[in-house]
Design an enzyme around this catalytic site. Structure first.
Site, PDB file in Angstrom:
ATOM      1  N   ASP A   1       0.839  -1.203   0.000  1.00  0.00           N
ATOM      2  CA  ASP A   1       0.000   0.000   0.000  1.00  0.00           C
ATOM      3  C   ASP A   1       0.876   1.256   0.000  1.00  0.00           C
ATOM      4  OD1 ASP A   1      -2.988   1.080   0.954  1.00  0.00           O
ATOM      5  OD2 ASP A   1      -1.340   2.278   1.755  1.00  0.00           O
TER       6      ASP A   1
ATOM      7  N   TYR B   1       2.949   9.933  -0.507  1.00  0.00           N
ATOM      8  CA  TYR B   1       4.092   9.406   0.267  1.00  0.00           C
ATOM      9  C   TYR B   1       5.414   9.636  -0.463  1.00  0.00           C
ATOM     10  CZ  TYR B   1       0.336   6.610   2.475  1.00  0.00           C
ATOM     11  OH  TYR B   1      -0.819   6.189   3.083  1.00  0.00           O
TER      12      TYR B   1
ATOM     13  N   LYS C   1      -2.835   5.986  -4.171  1.00  0.00           N
ATOM     14  CA  LYS C   1      -3.905   6.924  -3.839  1.00  0.00           C
ATOM     15  C   LYS C   1      -3.688   8.283  -4.488  1.00  0.00           C
ATOM     16  CE  LYS C   1      -3.715   4.695   0.683  1.00  0.00           C
ATOM     17  NZ  LYS C   1      -2.267   4.499   0.824  1.00  0.00           N
TER      18      LYS C   1
ATOM     19  N   HIS D   1      -7.614   9.764  -1.574  1.00  0.00           N
ATOM     20  CA  HIS D   1      -6.909   9.665  -0.291  1.00  0.00           C
ATOM     21  C   HIS D   1      -7.669  10.323   0.870  1.00  0.00           C
ATOM     22  CE1 HIS D   1      -2.532   9.146   1.292  1.00  0.00           C
ATOM     23  NE2 HIS D   1      -3.402   8.823   2.209  1.00  0.00           N
TER      24      HIS D   1
END
Length: 278
Positions: free
Chosen positions: A48, A53, A78, A109
């Site tokens: 994931d 990120y 996401k 998200h």
């Protein structure tokens, strides 16, 4: 412990998701490839990540280096909050960074209600799904009122709602609302960012089962029907977490953990969160 032992859940469109995954939130991009390679080696098959990120390329590099058949992997990414008005282009950026023809699960998200764009973004996700570029589409951090608004307008129902969920923050009403709409509940920060592991009840149950506190909490998630995506950069912990799939808790254990609810949110509140994630 190998991936064959990890239970799967069937999403509302028939796609099967491994119930225990490996999350890369807050893992620095330069450490992510090695961490994901270790996770894959330990037996994880569900990874994931998210555009926000900033480590999708490293996840993609680990997947490419692993030699594992693509159909044996489940990769989630996401949509950044700041990209809700350009979801299709943002998805292509993610796909390119990951080096994948197809993503297994693509999520909005955060709802960012102040932007008022998540319905528009969802239309783009439906197009991505109908073009076969994502095997499943869903949301993250959506509260009951956002789910209501989305499901009324959607042609394709979301398959999951990924939310902060751990023993001291169980979000029961939100989990129930998500399931009522046919969504699986996916837990991020499933261990309460380790804080829930210091709970005396969890420690006692772990001692009784000759297990680690993390294994107890993850076994509780699995028995509750949640998908859980713990994060650790330590290979030994990765293997320990994965071994939670063979731990069986008693109804009393489950009840004791259910009683730990304390309304203790760690992350941002989806009702007001509005950061761009850039």
């Amino acid at each position: 412990m190998t991936h064959e032992h990890v239970p799967g859940l069937d999403l509302n469109n028939g796609v099967r998701i491994p119930q225990l995954g490996y999350g890369v939130f807050q893992i620095p991009p330069q450490s992510t490839q090695e961490a994901v390679e270790s996770a894959l080696e330990a037996g994880y098959r569900h990874i994931d990540t998210a555009a926000g990120y900033k480590n999708e390329a490293a996840v993609g590099a680990a997947v490419a280096a692993s030699g594992i058949a693509r159909e044996d992997l489940f990769i989630t990414t996401k949509l950044r909050n700041g990209d809700q008005a350009r979801a299709r282009a943002a998805f292509e950026d993610s796909r390119e960074a990951l080096g994948l023809e197809q993503v297994d699960l693509y999520l909005i998200h955060w709802p960012v209600p102040s932007q008022g764009l998540f319905l528009q973004a969802w239309q783009d996700l439906e197009q991505i799904y109908s073009d076969g570029l994502a095997r499943a589409i869903g949301v993250s951090n959506f509260l009951p009122e956002h789910l209501e608004e989305l499901t009324q307008a959607a042609n394709v129902p979301p398959v999951v709602n990924q939310i902060e969920l751990h023993p001291t923050f169980q979000q029961r009403a939100l989990a129930d609302a998500s399931r009522r709409h046919g969504m699986a509940v996916e837990a991020y920060s499933p261990l309460g960012q380790s804080e829930d592991l210091a709970n005396s009840t969890v420690i006692d149950i772990a001692r009784r089962h000759d297990a680690t506190p993390a294994q107890v909490v993850l076994a509780w998630h699995l028995a509750s029907g949640n998908i859980a995506i713990p994060k650790t950069a330590t290979p030994e912990r990765m293997r320990e977490n994965l071994a939670s799939v063979s731990l069986e808790l008693s109804p009393r254990d489950m009840e004791q953990i259910n009683e730990l609810e304390a309304g203790r949110r760690i992350g941002a509140d989806p009702a007001t969160a509005a950061f761009s994630q850039y």
